[in-house]
Design an enzyme around this catalytic site. Structure first.
Site, PDB file in Angstrom:
ATOM      1  N   HIS A   1       0.850  -1.197   0.000  1.00  0.00           N
ATOM      2  CA  HIS A   1       0.000   0.000   0.000  1.00  0.00           C
ATOM      3  C   HIS A   1       0.877   1.235   0.000  1.00  0.00           C
ATOM      4  O   HIS A   1       1.979   1.234   0.541  1.00  0.00           O
ATOM      5  CB  HIS A   1      -0.938   0.011   1.218  1.00  0.00           C
ATOM      6  CG  HIS A   1      -0.225  -0.214   2.515  1.00  0.00           C
ATOM      7  ND1 HIS A   1       0.130  -1.474   2.954  1.00  0.00           N
ATOM      8  CD2 HIS A   1       0.221   0.652   3.455  1.00  0.00           C
ATOM      9  CE1 HIS A   1       0.758  -1.371   4.112  1.00  0.00           C
ATOM     10  NE2 HIS A   1       0.834  -0.089   4.432  1.00  0.00           N
TER      11      HIS A   1
ATOM     12  N   HIS B   1       0.958   5.152   1.200  1.00  0.00           N
ATOM     13  CA  HIS B   1       0.316   6.138   2.073  1.00  0.00           C
ATOM     14  C   HIS B   1       0.294   7.496   1.374  1.00  0.00           C
ATOM     15  O   HIS B   1       1.320   7.942   0.852  1.00  0.00           O
ATOM     16  CB  HIS B   1       1.110   6.335   3.371  1.00  0.00           C
ATOM     17  CG  HIS B   1       1.156   5.151   4.285  1.00  0.00           C
ATOM     18  ND1 HIS B   1       0.343   5.037   5.382  1.00  0.00           N
ATOM     19  CD2 HIS B   1       1.922   4.031   4.274  1.00  0.00           C
ATOM     20  CE1 HIS B   1       0.610   3.906   6.019  1.00  0.00           C
ATOM     21  NE2 HIS B   1       1.579   3.269   5.364  1.00  0.00           N
TER      22      HIS B   1
HETATM   23  P1  AMP Z   1       2.150   0.148   7.309  1.00  0.00           P
HETATM   24  O1  AMP Z   1       2.653   0.319   8.720  1.00  0.00           O
HETATM   25  O2  AMP Z   1       2.895   0.957   6.283  1.00  0.00           O
HETATM   26  O3  AMP Z   1       2.056  -1.319   6.944  1.00  0.00           O
HETATM   27  O4  AMP Z   1       0.689   0.749   7.304  1.00  0.00           O
HETATM   28  C1  AMP Z   1      -0.437   0.007   7.605  1.00  0.00           C
HETATM   29  C2  AMP Z   1      -1.554   0.986   7.759  1.00  0.00           C
HETATM   30  O5  AMP Z   1      -2.783   0.296   7.673  1.00  0.00           O
HETATM   31  C3  AMP Z   1      -1.551   1.711   9.113  1.00  0.00           C
HETATM   32  O6  AMP Z   1      -1.420   3.112   8.896  1.00  0.00           O
HETATM   33  C4  AMP Z   1      -2.907   1.329   9.717  1.00  0.00           C
HETATM   34  O7  AMP Z   1      -3.518   2.384  10.414  1.00  0.00           O
HETATM   35  C5  AMP Z   1      -3.706   0.942   8.495  1.00  0.00           C
HETATM   36  N1  AMP Z   1      -4.792  -0.001   8.746  1.00  0.00           N
HETATM   37  C6  AMP Z   1      -4.723  -1.158   9.421  1.00  0.00           C
HETATM   38  N2  AMP Z   1      -5.926  -1.751   9.440  1.00  0.00           N
HETATM   39  C7  AMP Z   1      -6.775  -0.948   8.754  1.00  0.00           C
HETATM   40  C8  AMP Z   1      -8.156  -1.000   8.424  1.00  0.00           C
HETATM   41  N3  AMP Z   1      -8.930  -2.038   8.806  1.00  0.00           N
HETATM   42  N4  AMP Z   1      -8.696   0.000   7.711  1.00  0.00           N
HETATM   43  C9  AMP Z   1      -7.933   1.047   7.319  1.00  0.00           C
HETATM   44  N5  AMP Z   1      -6.620   1.157   7.597  1.00  0.00           N
HETATM   45  C10 AMP Z   1      -6.054   0.181   8.305  1.00  0.00           C
END
Ligand code: AMP
Ligand code: ZN
Length: 133
Positions: free
Chosen positions: A97, A99
């Site tokens: 993903h 950001h």
């Molecule tokens: P990363 O640390 O780069 O893997 O980012 C993962 C992101 O996913 C974090 O910013 C979380 O807040 C977000 N996240 C986790 N679960 C969900 C969810 N169910 N819906 C939306 N965002 C999520």
């Protein structure tokens, strides 16, 4: 199945901002800055390193369009676009993903700091990076 695959399959709810046959964008649940958005492939690939280049190009194209839209609609002053690959880089969800983090001011909860390197001898890194594998 990973949490983002479940969101893509509509098995768990999310605030979907954009969707096409290959790409999905949702609001990040943590909202580090207001409008914090995640752009991801619908296909499960672990991180940017594993993403096929054509798909990566589609994701970045959506990220660019959404960034422009978010900047205007959220009245942000700037945008950081970043991706974490592997736990050592802060990746916590192992589904690639990107950001999108709208920026407002120095108190907007996101701190990205490029610290001064005291031993910045770039010749060592240059030698390693220009050597054949
Ligand atoms: P990363 O640390 O780069 O893997 O980012 C993962 C992101 O996913 C974090 O910013 C979380 O807040 C977000 N996240 C986790 N679960 C969900 C969810 N169910 N819906 C939306 N965002 C999520
Ligand atoms: Zn997944």
């Amino acid at each position: 199945m990973c949490i983002f695959c479940k969101i893509i399959n509509h098995e768990i709810p999310a605030s979907v901002l954009y969707e096409d046959e290959d790409v999905c964008a949702i609001l990040d649940i943590s909202q580090v800055t207001d409008g914090h958005t995640l752009v991801m492939p619908k296909e499960h690939v672990e991180n940017i390193l594993d993403c096929p280049p054509v798909l990566l190009s589609k994701i970045m194209s959506v990220a660019q369009t959404l960034s422009k839209d978010i900047l205007i609609k959220m009245n942000a002053k700037g945008i950081n676009v970043l991706t974490n690959a592997k736990p050592a880089a802060g990746q916590s969800v192992m589904h690639f993903h990107v950001h999108i983090l709208p920026r407002y001011d120095e108190n907007d909860r996101l701190i990205i700091e490029f610290k001064e390197n005291e031993n910045k001898d770039i010749s060592i890194a240059y030698q390693r990076l220009t050597k054949e594998l």
